[in-house]
Enzyme design. Structure first.
Site, PDB file in Angstrom:
ATOM      1  N   ALA A  20       0.405 -14.466  14.276  1.00  0.00           N
ATOM      2  CA  ALA A  20       1.236 -13.671  13.028  1.00  0.00           C
ATOM      3  C   ALA A  20       1.212 -12.337  13.502  1.00  0.00           C
ATOM      4  O   ALA A  20       2.385 -11.712  13.039  1.00  0.00           O
ATOM      5  CB  ALA A  20       0.330 -13.881  11.724  1.00  0.00           C
ATOM      6  N   SER A  21       0.337 -11.560  14.126  1.00  0.00           N
ATOM      7  CA  SER A  21       0.574 -10.381  14.551  1.00  0.00           C
ATOM      8  C   SER A  21       1.764  -9.953  15.601  1.00  0.00           C
ATOM      9  O   SER A  21       2.371  -9.311  15.344  1.00  0.00           O
ATOM     10  CB  SER A  21      -0.854  -9.722  14.927  1.00  0.00           C
ATOM     11  N   LYS A  22       1.689 -11.036  16.233  1.00  0.00           N
ATOM     12  CA  LYS A  22       2.635 -11.121  17.390  1.00  0.00           C
ATOM     13  C   LYS A  22       4.175 -11.123  16.822  1.00  0.00           C
ATOM     14  O   LYS A  22       5.240 -10.687  17.306  1.00  0.00           O
ATOM     15  CB  LYS A  22       2.515 -11.665  18.496  1.00  0.00           C
ATOM     16  N   SER A  55       3.952 -11.435  22.173  1.00  0.00           N
ATOM     17  CA  SER A  55       3.291 -12.549  23.021  1.00  0.00           C
ATOM     18  C   SER A  55       4.118 -13.890  22.781  1.00  0.00           C
ATOM     19  O   SER A  55       5.065 -14.118  21.798  1.00  0.00           O
ATOM     20  CB  SER A  55       2.061 -12.741  22.318  1.00  0.00           C
ATOM     21  N   ILE A  68      -1.059 -13.995  31.180  1.00  0.00           N
ATOM     22  CA  ILE A  68      -1.314 -12.920  32.098  1.00  0.00           C
ATOM     23  C   ILE A  68      -2.802 -12.749  32.473  1.00  0.00           C
ATOM     24  O   ILE A  68      -3.531 -12.747  31.484  1.00  0.00           O
ATOM     25  CB  ILE A  68      -0.917 -11.451  31.624  1.00  0.00           C
ATOM     26  N   ASN A 106       0.982  -1.157  23.145  1.00  0.00           N
ATOM     27  CA  ASN A 106       0.229  -1.930  24.185  1.00  0.00           C
ATOM     28  C   ASN A 106      -1.262  -2.619  23.328  1.00  0.00           C
ATOM     29  O   ASN A 106      -1.625  -3.787  23.723  1.00  0.00           O
ATOM     30  CB  ASN A 106      -0.029  -1.484  25.389  1.00  0.00           C
ATOM     31  N   TYR A 152      -3.580 -14.090  15.552  1.00  0.00           N
ATOM     32  CA  TYR A 152      -2.870 -13.411  16.799  1.00  0.00           C
ATOM     33  C   TYR A 152      -1.388 -13.799  16.677  1.00  0.00           C
ATOM     34  O   TYR A 152      -0.508 -12.915  17.005  1.00  0.00           O
ATOM     35  CB  TYR A 152      -3.762 -13.809  18.119  1.00  0.00           C
TER      36      TYR A 152
HETATM   37  P1  NAP Z   1      -7.128  -6.154  27.351  1.00  0.00           P
HETATM   38  O1  NAP Z   1      -7.455  -6.264  29.029  1.00  0.00           O
HETATM   39  O2  NAP Z   1      -8.067  -6.844  26.576  1.00  0.00           O
HETATM   40  O3  NAP Z   1      -6.856  -4.568  26.873  1.00  0.00           O
HETATM   41  C1  NAP Z   1      -6.692  -4.168  25.722  1.00  0.00           C
HETATM   42  C2  NAP Z   1      -6.744  -2.812  25.708  1.00  0.00           C
HETATM   43  O4  NAP Z   1      -6.483  -2.212  24.349  1.00  0.00           O
HETATM   44  C3  NAP Z   1      -8.136  -2.210  26.094  1.00  0.00           C
HETATM   45  O5  NAP Z   1      -7.915  -0.909  26.968  1.00  0.00           O
HETATM   46  C4  NAP Z   1      -8.615  -1.889  24.513  1.00  0.00           C
HETATM   47  O6  NAP Z   1      -9.790  -0.830  24.619  1.00  0.00           O
HETATM   48  C5  NAP Z   1      -7.506  -1.586  23.952  1.00  0.00           C
HETATM   49  N1  NAP Z   1      -7.826  -1.484  22.504  1.00  0.00           N
HETATM   50  C6  NAP Z   1      -8.278  -2.403  21.761  1.00  0.00           C
HETATM   51  N2  NAP Z   1      -8.388  -2.019  20.348  1.00  0.00           N
HETATM   52  C7  NAP Z   1      -7.869  -0.831  20.346  1.00  0.00           C
HETATM   53  C8  NAP Z   1      -7.806  -0.185  19.269  1.00  0.00           C
HETATM   54  N3  NAP Z   1      -7.987  -0.384  18.170  1.00  0.00           N
HETATM   55  N4  NAP Z   1      -7.213   1.355  19.673  1.00  0.00           N
HETATM   56  C9  NAP Z   1      -6.606   1.561  20.831  1.00  0.00           C
HETATM   57  N5  NAP Z   1      -6.822   0.823  21.806  1.00  0.00           N
HETATM   58  C10 NAP Z   1      -7.648  -0.434  21.402  1.00  0.00           C
HETATM   59  O7  NAP Z   1      -5.721  -6.719  26.812  1.00  0.00           O
HETATM   60  P2  NAP Z   1      -4.498  -7.125  27.827  1.00  0.00           P
HETATM   61  O8  NAP Z   1      -4.528  -8.473  28.457  1.00  0.00           O
HETATM   62  O9  NAP Z   1      -4.010  -5.975  28.851  1.00  0.00           O
HETATM   63  O10 NAP Z   1      -3.205  -7.222  26.587  1.00  0.00           O
HETATM   64  C11 NAP Z   1      -2.588  -5.872  26.619  1.00  0.00           C
HETATM   65  C12 NAP Z   1      -1.280  -6.293  25.523  1.00  0.00           C
HETATM   66  O11 NAP Z   1      -0.491  -7.292  26.035  1.00  0.00           O
HETATM   67  C13 NAP Z   1      -2.166  -6.688  24.028  1.00  0.00           C
HETATM   68  O12 NAP Z   1      -1.429  -6.286  22.816  1.00  0.00           O
HETATM   69  C14 NAP Z   1      -1.812  -8.374  24.327  1.00  0.00           C
HETATM   70  O13 NAP Z   1      -2.177  -8.770  22.993  1.00  0.00           O
HETATM   71  C15 NAP Z   1      -0.655  -8.536  24.986  1.00  0.00           C
HETATM   72  N6  NAP Z   1      -0.633  -9.565  25.645  1.00  0.00           N
HETATM   73  C16 NAP Z   1      -1.347 -10.132  26.729  1.00  0.00           C
HETATM   74  C17 NAP Z   1      -1.251 -11.221  27.101  1.00  0.00           C
HETATM   75  C18 NAP Z   1      -2.455 -11.675  28.173  1.00  0.00           C
HETATM   76  O14 NAP Z   1      -2.063 -13.032  28.600  1.00  0.00           O
HETATM   77  N7  NAP Z   1      -3.149 -10.946  28.748  1.00  0.00           N
HETATM   78  C19 NAP Z   1      -0.313 -12.387  26.588  1.00  0.00           C
HETATM   79  C20 NAP Z   1       0.553 -11.897  25.772  1.00  0.00           C
HETATM   80  C21 NAP Z   1       0.215 -10.558  25.203  1.00  0.00           C
HETATM   81  P3  NAP Z   1     -11.241  -1.088  25.090  1.00  0.00           P
HETATM   82  O15 NAP Z   1     -11.241  -1.088  26.602  1.00  0.00           O
HETATM   83  O16 NAP Z   1     -11.882   0.146  24.438  1.00  0.00           O
HETATM   84  O17 NAP Z   1     -11.472  -2.470  24.612  1.00  0.00           O
END
Ligand code: NAP
Length: 248
Positions: free
Chosen positions: A158-160, A143, A189, A91, A156
């Protein structure tokens, strides 16, 4: 019987956002939760307490998912502490947006390392454990932009997109060992990640979504629960879009 009774789930980057919602959803279905985040801070400690209050075993590990040596140590510690790993949720993720011509090497490397290399790191360390158990479910957060692309998010996207190819390869390599690998492609989200966007950009997104709302972390967690549980026992190598119909 709960859907994940006594299963052990490892979730990366779970102190807040979607990862936290997944941890809580899994725990409500009886799973023990090992989770990582960059820092052992008050968010991590609060989540451990909340999970333990739900009657499951829980432990947080400070670990940088993009760092291979760190990941090896963390997975070894989790295997020792919990005895097995049944579910892996990749995640952890970040954004460092910018138009391509202004994107720096640092922005590119950081996003590829945290979002994609982390998936390689954790999957490679957990797959031997699941192989010896002859079962496991690996779920990685991709994503919609990994499928459709997005201006300003070349790194982003490219990674996804990389996660999708990786997931299908893992599904093909490990299927014979009873391991399933799937990806979730969330749309818009509502978390800290999308809170960074301006009100105008958020309105523009909402207008494109047939269900006319942003998703919640719980919307994603429910799909993750399906993929983690035996309800999806014949589903592997797939990308499930959780986007209110935005991508179809
Ligand atoms: P978020 O609220 O920014 O939370 C991301 C979490 O990842 C945080 O707890 C962060 O830790 C942790 N993190 C960041 N870098 C890290 C590392 N190097 N090692 C370990 N943990 C790390 O993001 P989210 O919205 O919940 O997204 C979760 C996943 O869903 C991600 O992969 C994101 O790309 C994907 N996603 C999200 C959306 C959206 O709309 N939100 C849409 C598509 C995909 P810290 O608290 O220390 O920063």
């Amino acid at each position: 019987m709960k859907l994940l009774q006594d299963k052990v789930a490892l979730i990366t980057g779970a102190s807040r956002g979607i990862g936290k919602a997944i941890a809580l959803r899994f725990a409500a279905e009886g799973a023990h939760i090992a989770f990582t985040d960059l820092r052992d801070d008050e968010n991590m400690q609060a989540l451990v307490k909340e999970l333990e209050g739900m009657g499951v075993k829980a432990k947080g590990y400070a670990s940088d998912a993009s760092n291979t040596a760190n990941t090896e140590e963390t997975v070894a510690a989790i295997a020792k502490d919990f005895g097995r790993i049944d579910i892996l949720v990749n995640n952890a993720g970040i954004t460092k947006d910018g138009l391509l011509l202004r994107m720096t090497e640092q922005q590119w490397d950081a996003v590829i390392n945290v979002n994609l290399k982390s998936v390689f790191n954790f999957t490679k360390c957990v797959a031997p454990i699941m192989s010896s158990q002859r079962s496991g479910s690996i779920i990685s957060l991709s994503s919609v932009v990994g499928v459709s692309g997005n201006a300003g998010q070349a790194n982003y996207s490219a990674s996804k997109a990389g996660i999708i190819g990786f997931t299908k390869s893992v599904a093909k390599e490990f299927g014979k060992r009873g391991i399933r690998a799937n990806a979730i492609a969330p749309g818009f989200i509502i978390t800290d990640m999308t809170a960074q966007l301006s009100e105008d950009v958020r309105k523009e997104w909402a207008a494109k979504i047939p269900l006319h709302r942003g998703g919640t972390p719980e919307d994603v967690a429910n799909v993750c629960l399906f993929l983690a549980s035996d309800l999806s026992s014949y589903v592997s190598g797939q990308v499930l879009h959780v986007c209110g119909g935005m991508n179809m």
